[in-house]
Design an enzyme around this catalytic site. Structure first.
Site, PDB file in Angstrom:
ATOM      1  N   LYS A   1      -9.314   0.402   9.873  1.00  0.00           N
ATOM      2  CA  LYS A   1     -10.277   1.447  10.226  1.00  0.00           C
ATOM      3  C   LYS A   1     -11.749   1.076   9.925  1.00  0.00           C
ATOM      4  O   LYS A   1     -12.346   0.366  10.720  1.00  0.00           O
ATOM      5  CB  LYS A   1      -9.846   2.778   9.612  1.00  0.00           C
ATOM      6  CG  LYS A   1      -8.480   3.189  10.215  1.00  0.00           C
ATOM      7  CD  LYS A   1      -8.015   4.598   9.910  1.00  0.00           C
ATOM      8  CE  LYS A   1      -6.761   4.905  10.720  1.00  0.00           C
ATOM      9  NZ  LYS A   1      -5.552   5.172   9.977  1.00  0.00           N
TER      10      LYS A   1
ATOM     11  N   ASP B   1      -2.129   1.314   0.138  1.00  0.00           N
ATOM     12  CA  ASP B   1      -2.497   1.355   1.548  1.00  0.00           C
ATOM     13  C   ASP B   1      -3.798   2.146   1.650  1.00  0.00           C
ATOM     14  O   ASP B   1      -3.803   3.373   1.585  1.00  0.00           O
ATOM     15  CB  ASP B   1      -1.383   2.005   2.372  1.00  0.00           C
ATOM     16  CG  ASP B   1      -1.679   1.966   3.862  1.00  0.00           C
ATOM     17  OD1 ASP B   1      -2.806   1.592   4.243  1.00  0.00           O
ATOM     18  OD2 ASP B   1      -0.779   2.325   4.653  1.00  0.00           O
TER      19      ASP B   1
ATOM     20  N   TYR C   1       1.877   7.751   5.362  1.00  0.00           N
ATOM     21  CA  TYR C   1       1.968   7.070   6.653  1.00  0.00           C
ATOM     22  C   TYR C   1       1.427   5.659   6.490  1.00  0.00           C
ATOM     23  O   TYR C   1       0.358   5.448   5.912  1.00  0.00           O
ATOM     24  CB  TYR C   1       1.151   7.807   7.727  1.00  0.00           C
ATOM     25  CG  TYR C   1       1.178   7.095   9.063  1.00  0.00           C
ATOM     26  CD1 TYR C   1       2.356   7.031   9.808  1.00  0.00           C
ATOM     27  CD2 TYR C   1       0.043   6.466   9.575  1.00  0.00           C
ATOM     28  CE1 TYR C   1       2.395   6.364  11.032  1.00  0.00           C
ATOM     29  CE2 TYR C   1       0.076   5.806  10.802  1.00  0.00           C
ATOM     30  CZ  TYR C   1       1.251   5.761  11.521  1.00  0.00           C
ATOM     31  OH  TYR C   1       1.290   5.103  12.728  1.00  0.00           O
TER      32      TYR C   1
HETATM   33  C1  LIG Z   1      -4.171   4.463  10.261  1.00  0.00           C
HETATM   34  C2  LIG Z   1      -3.309   4.025   9.144  1.00  0.00           C
HETATM   35  C3  LIG Z   1      -2.412   2.943   9.271  1.00  0.00           C
HETATM   36  C4  LIG Z   1      -2.166   2.264  10.583  1.00  0.00           C
HETATM   37  O1  LIG Z   1      -3.296   1.612  11.074  1.00  0.00           O
HETATM   38  P1  LIG Z   1      -3.334   1.267  12.654  1.00  0.00           P
HETATM   39  O2  LIG Z   1      -4.611   0.495  12.796  1.00  0.00           O
HETATM   40  O3  LIG Z   1      -3.318   2.572  13.354  1.00  0.00           O
HETATM   41  O4  LIG Z   1      -2.128   0.452  12.934  1.00  0.00           O
HETATM   42  C5  LIG Z   1      -1.720   2.537   8.152  1.00  0.00           C
HETATM   43  N1  LIG Z   1      -1.868   3.146   6.972  1.00  0.00           N
HETATM   44  C6  LIG Z   1      -2.711   4.189   6.818  1.00  0.00           C
HETATM   45  C7  LIG Z   1      -2.867   4.804   5.471  1.00  0.00           C
HETATM   46  C8  LIG Z   1      -3.434   4.668   7.901  1.00  0.00           C
HETATM   47  O5  LIG Z   1      -4.222   5.728   7.744  1.00  0.00           O
END
Ligand SMILES: *Cc1c(COP(=O)(O)O)cnc(C)c1O
Length: 436
Positions: A269, A241, A146
């Site tokens: 995050k 990511d 994701y």
């Molecule tokens: C949470 C998340 C995102 C998206 O971040 P948002 O701040 O919710 O837009 C992208 N990549 C990963 C791996 C994530 O866990």
């Protein structure tokens, strides 16, 4: 059901008339576990309290940012102080420099950072940089990863022989979906054959090096090393990511743990300590493709927002000064051991540090989303509301990981393990998690 939920339900009834599905992000909707969402009134440390006054030990922790727990006093003080000095300037300020220094101090070899307001934006920017510097259009992602709700990332593998993705959401132009190649995790051959066919056109491969958005699909380091090698060979960028894993497992990224250095890293995050944030980091030559120096445009009215940055700076400073990683690791280990010693063969977890996935099956641990056991999912659903009744709030989906924070205690993780085991043992756990 022994807990009072009338106020949450009243709020939800109002919410659904105002907000699609009553929620501002779909996974909050409790669709996976049945019932309707709790409305949270306040949170502090490891605990959240809902609108009816029920208190829960929270293992969702806002889905990852809150490594110090809710409302850590030093983070809140920093936010209040920043807010009093102005909520947004739309101009440069000292905290941008301070957070940039802190973030980059965690990543050897990474020289520049651009801050934005969400992980989604970070991914969007990283992909644009990759396309800008390579002059190529295609990107490769993995099924089960994701990367936020970027158009080109809401794509799943096509059926049959189709190698290009098909949109997994309505509203994504086919032409956009077709710029994303989708490969399987844990499968060198799949990646290799895509590269053989399209390698010269691939701008980047993007992967969560520790995929944590579809359960926790821990990859063989060899597989990630293979991605590093093949992207180098074909002149594509490798993007990690690390929006979840960045600063979650140590002061820096998961890539360093496995000894593999990508070209770009996306963060979010934890670096915002609970406030909206995202970031892209990379070497100077790559990052300086961004405007105003380079031709890759990226911008944001609230990018580098002083209040968000104050929370991020306070959080990262505490991660340096307090034994956060040691404590969450020992809490995680304790939780795992308590499940194990229950003797229930499917009371199991897959865990890296404070990222904990309840995998309620006794078969092999999956490395791909399509090998996640249906039974594990059903068992989770079956005990979800019982865990709530016992006072434990978990992410409302079997496919989501739990987060342990610095604010949790040994008693709390022990209590959760006990509650899981007891509810798994009881016959009630066979029904799906519906209340009443
Ligand atoms: C949470 C998340 C995102 C998206 O971040 P948002 O701040 O919710 O837009 C992208 N990549 C990963 C791996 C994530 O866990």
């Amino acid at each position: 059901m022994s807990i009072e939920l009338s106020k949450s339900r009243q709020l939800f009834d109002r919410a659904v008339t105002l907000i699609p599905g009553g929620v501002n992000s779909p996974v909050r909707a409790f669709k996976h576990v049945g019932g309707t969402p709790l409305f949270i009134e306040s949170a502090t440390g490891s605990r959240i309290t809902d609108a009816d006054g029920n208190m829960f030990v929270d293992f969702c922790q806002s889905w990852g940012p809150l490594i110090l727990g809710h409302a850590h006093p030093q983070v809140v003080d920093a936010v209040v102080e920043a807010a009093k000095g102005g909520l947004s300037y739309g101009a440069s300020h000292r905290r941008e420099v301070e957070l940039a220094e802190l973030i980059l101090s965690g990543f050897k070899g990474f020289e520049r950072v651009r801050l934005m307001s969400s992980g989604t934006e970070a991914v969007m920017t990283a992909l644009r940089i990759a396309r800008g510097v390579t002059g190529r259009e295609l990107v490769m992602k993995f099924e089960g990863g994701y990367h936020g709700h970027v158009d080109g990332m809401l794509v799943k593998a096509g059926s049959g022989l189709a190698t290009f993705g098909t949109a997994s959401s309505a509203g994504i132009p086919e032409d956009v979906a077709r710029t994303t190649l989708v490969a399987s995790l844990d499968d060198e051959e799949a990646v290799e054959s895509l590269f053989k066919q399209y390698g010269e056109r691939v701008a980047a491969v993007i992967i969560e090096p520790l995929p944590a958005n579809n359960g926790l699909l821990i990859q063989r380091p060899d597989f990630i090393a293979f991605l590093r090698k093949i992207t180098r060979k074909f002149g594509s960028l490798l993007i990690f990511d690390e929006v979840i894993s960045g600063f979650r497992l140590g002061f820096g990224g998961y890539g360093q743990t496995i000894g593999i250095e990508p070209d770009l890293i996306t963060l979010g995050k934890v670096i915002g300590g609970g406030m909206p944030i995202g970031a892209v980091i990379g070497r100077a030559d790559t990052m300086e493709a961004l405007s105003p120096l380079g031709a890759v445009y990226q911008a944001g009215t609230l990018s580098g927002n002083p209040v968000s940055l104050a929370a991020g700076i306070a959080t990262l400073r505490l991660l340096k000064s307090e034994p956060v990683y040691q404590k969450v690791e020992s809490l995680g280990r304790h939780f795992e051991e308590n499940l194990k010693k229950s003797g229930v063969p499917y009371a199991r977890t897959l865990r890296v540090g404070s990222i904990v996935w309840l995998y309620l099956d006794d078969g092999p641990f999956p490395r791909r989303h399509d090998t996640i056991s249906e039974r594990a999912v059903e068992r989770f659903k079956g005990i979800y509301w019982e865990l709530l009744e016992d006072g434990y709030y978990l992410p409302p989906s079997a496919y989501e990981v739990l987060f342990i924070s610095f604010a949790h205690s040994l008693e709390e993780v022990e209590g959760l393990a006990e509650s899981i085991v007891r509810n798994l043992r009881s016959a009630r756990s066979d029904r799906t998690g519906k209340i009443e």
